[in-house]
Write a protein that holds these residues in place. Sequence first.
Motif, mmCIF file in Angstrom:
data_model
loop_
_atom_site.group_PDB
_atom_site.id
_atom_site.type_symbol
_atom_site.label_atom_id
_atom_site.label_comp_id
_atom_site.label_asym_id
_atom_site.label_seq_id
_atom_site.Cartn_x
_atom_site.Cartn_y
_atom_site.Cartn_z
ATOM 1 N N THR A 196 35.701 44.369 40.497
ATOM 2 C CA THR A 196 35.367 43.275 39.586
ATOM 3 C C THR A 196 36.633 42.497 39.247
ATOM 4 O O THR A 196 36.657 41.267 39.294
ATOM 5 C CB THR A 196 34.764 43.840 38.283
ATOM 6 O OG1 THR A 196 33.717 44.720 38.619
ATOM 7 C CG2 THR A 196 34.260 42.728 37.377
ATOM 8 N N TRP A 197 37.689 43.252 38.931
ATOM 9 C CA TRP A 197 38.934 42.611 38.535
ATOM 10 C C TRP A 197 39.510 41.774 39.683
ATOM 11 O O TRP A 197 39.994 40.674 39.476
ATOM 12 C CB TRP A 197 39.940 43.683 38.098
ATOM 13 C CG TRP A 197 41.252 43.107 37.695
ATOM 14 C CD1 TRP A 197 41.565 42.464 36.530
ATOM 15 C CD2 TRP A 197 42.450 43.100 38.481
ATOM 16 N NE1 TRP A 197 42.857 42.051 36.544
ATOM 17 C CE2 TRP A 197 43.427 42.429 37.729
ATOM 18 C CE3 TRP A 197 42.782 43.588 39.753
ATOM 19 C CZ2 TRP A 197 44.729 42.234 38.203
ATOM 20 C CZ3 TRP A 197 44.067 43.388 40.218
ATOM 21 C CH2 TRP A 197 45.021 42.723 39.439
ATOM 22 N N GLN A 198 39.412 42.314 40.887
ATOM 23 C CA GLN A 198 39.987 41.603 42.036
ATOM 24 C C GLN A 198 39.308 40.264 42.294
ATOM 25 O O GLN A 198 39.899 39.388 42.905
ATOM 26 C CB GLN A 198 39.904 42.474 43.300
ATOM 27 C CG GLN A 198 41.029 43.492 43.350
ATOM 28 C CD GLN A 198 40.808 44.536 44.410
ATOM 29 O OE1 GLN A 198 39.689 44.745 44.864
ATOM 30 N NE2 GLN A 198 41.878 45.200 44.803
ATOM 31 N N HIS A 199 38.070 40.118 41.793
ATOM 32 C CA HIS A 199 37.384 38.842 41.993
ATOM 33 C C HIS A 199 38.095 37.695 41.306
ATOM 34 O O HIS A 199 38.070 36.574 41.782
ATOM 35 C CB HIS A 199 35.931 38.939 41.509
ATOM 36 C CG HIS A 199 35.027 39.484 42.557
ATOM 37 N ND1 HIS A 199 34.684 38.759 43.664
ATOM 38 C CD2 HIS A 199 34.437 40.680 42.692
ATOM 39 C CE1 HIS A 199 33.910 39.491 44.441
ATOM 40 N NE2 HIS A 199 33.749 40.669 43.874
ATOM 41 N N SER A 200 38.724 37.957 40.152
ATOM 42 C CA SER A 200 39.390 36.855 39.470
ATOM 43 C C SER A 200 40.837 37.190 39.144
ATOM 44 O O SER A 200 41.613 36.315 38.823
ATOM 45 C CB SER A 200 38.646 36.528 38.173
ATOM 46 O OG SER A 200 38.849 37.572 37.252
ATOM 47 N N GLU A 201 41.202 38.468 39.219
ATOM 48 C CA GLU A 201 42.523 38.939 38.821
ATOM 49 C C GLU A 201 42.827 38.559 37.378
ATOM 50 O O GLU A 201 43.981 38.444 36.980
ATOM 51 C CB GLU A 201 43.613 38.399 39.762
ATOM 52 C CG GLU A 201 43.325 38.734 41.221
ATOM 53 C CD GLU A 201 44.466 39.451 41.919
ATOM 54 O OE1 GLU A 201 45.618 39.149 41.611
ATOM 55 O OE2 GLU A 201 44.176 40.326 42.756
ATOM 56 N N LYS A 202 41.782 38.302 36.615
ATOM 57 C CA LYS A 202 41.975 37.999 35.199
ATOM 58 C C LYS A 202 40.927 38.731 34.372
ATOM 59 O O LYS A 202 41.016 38.754 33.162
ATOM 60 C CB LYS A 202 41.824 36.485 34.954
ATOM 61 C CG LYS A 202 43.081 35.686 35.195
ATOM 62 C CD LYS A 202 43.035 34.338 34.514
ATOM 63 C CE LYS A 202 42.163 33.350 35.251
ATOM 64 N NZ LYS A 202 42.768 32.820 36.485
ATOM 65 N N ALA A 203 39.946 39.271 35.071
ATOM 66 C CA ALA A 203 38.809 39.867 34.371
ATOM 67 C C ALA A 203 39.261 40.879 33.331
ATOM 68 O O ALA A 203 40.277 41.558 33.510
ATOM 69 C CB ALA A 203 37.884 40.546 35.380
#
Lengths: 445, 534
Positions: free
Chosen positions: A105-112
Amino acid sequence: MRVIIVGAGQVGSSIAADLDSTHEVVIVDCDPERVDELNYSLDVLAIHGDGTSVDTLQEAGIERADMVIASTDDDETNIVVCATAKAVSSAFTIARVKNTEYLRTWQHSEKAFGIDFMVCTNLLAAESIVRVVGLPAARDVDPFAGGQVQMAEFEVEDESPVANQTVSEADRFDSLTFAAILREGAVTIPRGDTVIRPGDRVVVIGSPQSVQGFATTLSPDESAGTAEEVVIVGGSEIGYHVARLLEERGFKPRLLEQDPDRARELAEQLPGTIVMESDATDIDFLEREYIGDADMLVSALDSDEKNLLVSLLAARLGVERTVAVIDTTPYVDLFEAVGVDVGVSPREVVAEEITRFTREGGAENVALIESDKAEVLEIEVDENSTLAGKPIRESVAALPEGVVIGAITRRREFITPRGNTVIEPGDHVVVFVDGSVVGDVAPKL
Amino acid sequence: MKLRVDYKASLRLVGTVLKYLAVPLCFPLVVALYYGESVLPFVLTMAVTVLVGMGLERLAEEPDIGAREGFLMVATTWFAVTLVGAIPFLIEAHGVPFVAPAVHPESTLGNPANALFETMSGFTTTGATVLGDISFETHTRSIMMWRQLTQWLGGMGIVVLAVAILPELSVGGAQLMDAEAPGPGIEKLTPRIAETARALWGAYLGLTVLEIVLLYGLHVTGNAPNMDVYNAIAHGLTTMPTGGFSPEARSIEAFSAAAQWVIIPFMIAAGTNFALFWHVLTGEPKRLFRDTEFKSYLGIIGVISAILAAVLFVGDGLVSVAPVGETYDQFYLETVRTAIIGNVEPSLRQSLFQVVSIITTTGYASTDFNAWSSTAQYVLLFAMFIGGSAGSTGGAIKIVRWYVILKSLRRELFTTAHPEAIRPVRLAGRAVDERAIRGIYAFTLLYLVMFFISTGLLHLDAARIDLNLSVLESMSAVAATLGNVGPGFGVVGPMGSYLDFSNSSKLYMVLLMWMGRLEILPVFVLFTPEYWRR
């Protein structure tokens, strides 16, 4: 830099211990005894409290903090800590998680979740296990310069062909540098006439092919390369990721899992793996399936003791190399002493990853040798570097003892460092640095 | 879960479907008006469907459909539409007392068993016929159009159509479609089942119209002399459902090679999972060629056709003298031989056409394959068991089932050597549920058991009435009706008919077609006490 570490378990304390000399470290934990202990043992400020509460974070000085590291054993807590810290400050947040779904999930935006950097224990552990596959006798392998350079640590056995040879005799590869010899806990920078003794560990830096070649020289009897037969015991998250990563590299591993439902689930998720539902300590089964013929066995069960038992059993049956996942970091040395070839501590791996990320200076990538006895740094050389624009012979003389230029890549081309090689700005240099001089050397590079 | 089967709810829904059957009956009615033929067969049938339908609808107020009611409703619907659908044929042959004389008293469909057979063959898209004479001399164009239309209605499924257009089936529709749809399980394409049903029917309708346009286009451009509007519509209506009722006695042999080449891809499309077309149209065309079943389907067609084409090309696939007991026109055999042997296009076209027609269970013939050698015929008999893809209009066992069976057998071999190994059977990378695998085994076994028992029964009954059948003929008759293929070999060959069987054999084959269309299990379950008890 002010660093707040939430969670003073093995990972948190280990990071704190690595950072306390160079940074202002505040550590938060909800166990008062642990907090007391840390206040005495480390040069840090330990605070008792709940890291997910704004009050506690303010007490820890969140408004002045540059970095918050959430390293408790609970994924959700770590995520909430980072989100809270992001809400009340502009600190850089690092979270440790076990669940790879959060990582995806985090890798999708690197901001999650308000997290700036996320490390996944299980994935990192699996990656470090998979790196030693294919390199017989390697205990640790780290890639540098986008895979162009490898740093590997090997153990020299009694019967090894390089035992009792000098370094210049053992060095049969163009693009390989002997960075260090670890002997009885001490780091020696080898010279041409240094004799390699059985029981030594040698750290080499070079191109992947030369490291592979050296690995084969060290133990010519063991098969190397991609033909390896790998058995993974235990379908834990780590076991699953090891199998998955091996599949990606074209291996066809076998995975043993005792629980029927989990075994079925794994079999569905891993098309290239042969999943078997069995107890890994069932000797009849192990013999029937010729587990003893495997080149490598990875023991990833959820108990350290079981992993030790399985590894010893496998070694006895004839498995060439055993890798065990060891949760309790202090056991690593012990297990390696009694017969596990490589012990991997997920906590140590994560602590290393976080520490290497928090290192000051222009290092692109850091590997720690023996926790903190030495470091291997990858740096992009700029104009101001001591290394820039002169032959290595001169620049090394200007630096303290204990520095070895291991490898250079220029525009993704590997260059073997020799005395008269001139390093240009923009080159990537992989340097081995003795732990005692890291503080001195790092800013100059 | 209900305690008892709510058969009234099921019958009520059957009634609704019957009532709406009046709408498609308008089509042959229009044809009758156009050609100046009697409209009585259709008007009377419409009256019956509406009356019976409305009567059944009074059985229950708000039907609540569960899995068990679904089976009953689907199975009964197919029987009910067959009973009603046979009425036009009977009226044509017998007329209506005091109202109208028989239009074509010489029609073999005057025999109720024959009428039932022909209608069931139509709705189940089998394409097996009991017409003594397929021509417009013994049948009106409108009655022939009704015969073709039954296939089109049955192709994508009457129940699927009902789910698509009847709002009262929005709940429970998935159960109904599952009981009817060919192949294991259904794929919901959209959140609402009615939309899924509409999407499938939309693709079906679209392809049908496209084929009609292309066929008629060939006629207009002079490439298909016999393909007039009537024939173009008739063949469009019977290709896409993999039906095979052609209004021509010589089936597709009556048309030009160009027309045959056009029909081949449409038969292939009809044997393809219609959900794939939906994916193609909604912007995921790659799914078509990523689909394991579709790839195997094309592969199987390719390999078998290539083998047959080679055999035909060198002449080994064709007989030069009619087999003993056959009354073959020696001239016909010679003509076929000179046309095919040594010629690439005809041997390729003939083998591809027959293989596609049999595998997709369409049942058209571009040549009388009775004139093929027994080796070639056994290849076609084998192909009768393969079937089309799941979710297509094709019948028989279907490729996905064979694929799963072969893979699970390979798994069995592996686990014999490694007893602890866990190996899911994968279909395009996804693991298949073990229960689904069991269902596939049960279906296939039941299918084969039905095949062997029925072959025996049919063979005995034929002997009883002194109908001299070879074992291959009996086997092919059962395989062709149970698999909804249509033509078999010998007497039931592509240019022959099932007319010579006794009435009891014909009624038995009506059951076989019904079972084959519903894929056996939903029919068998109705005859178990467990189904009716709670």
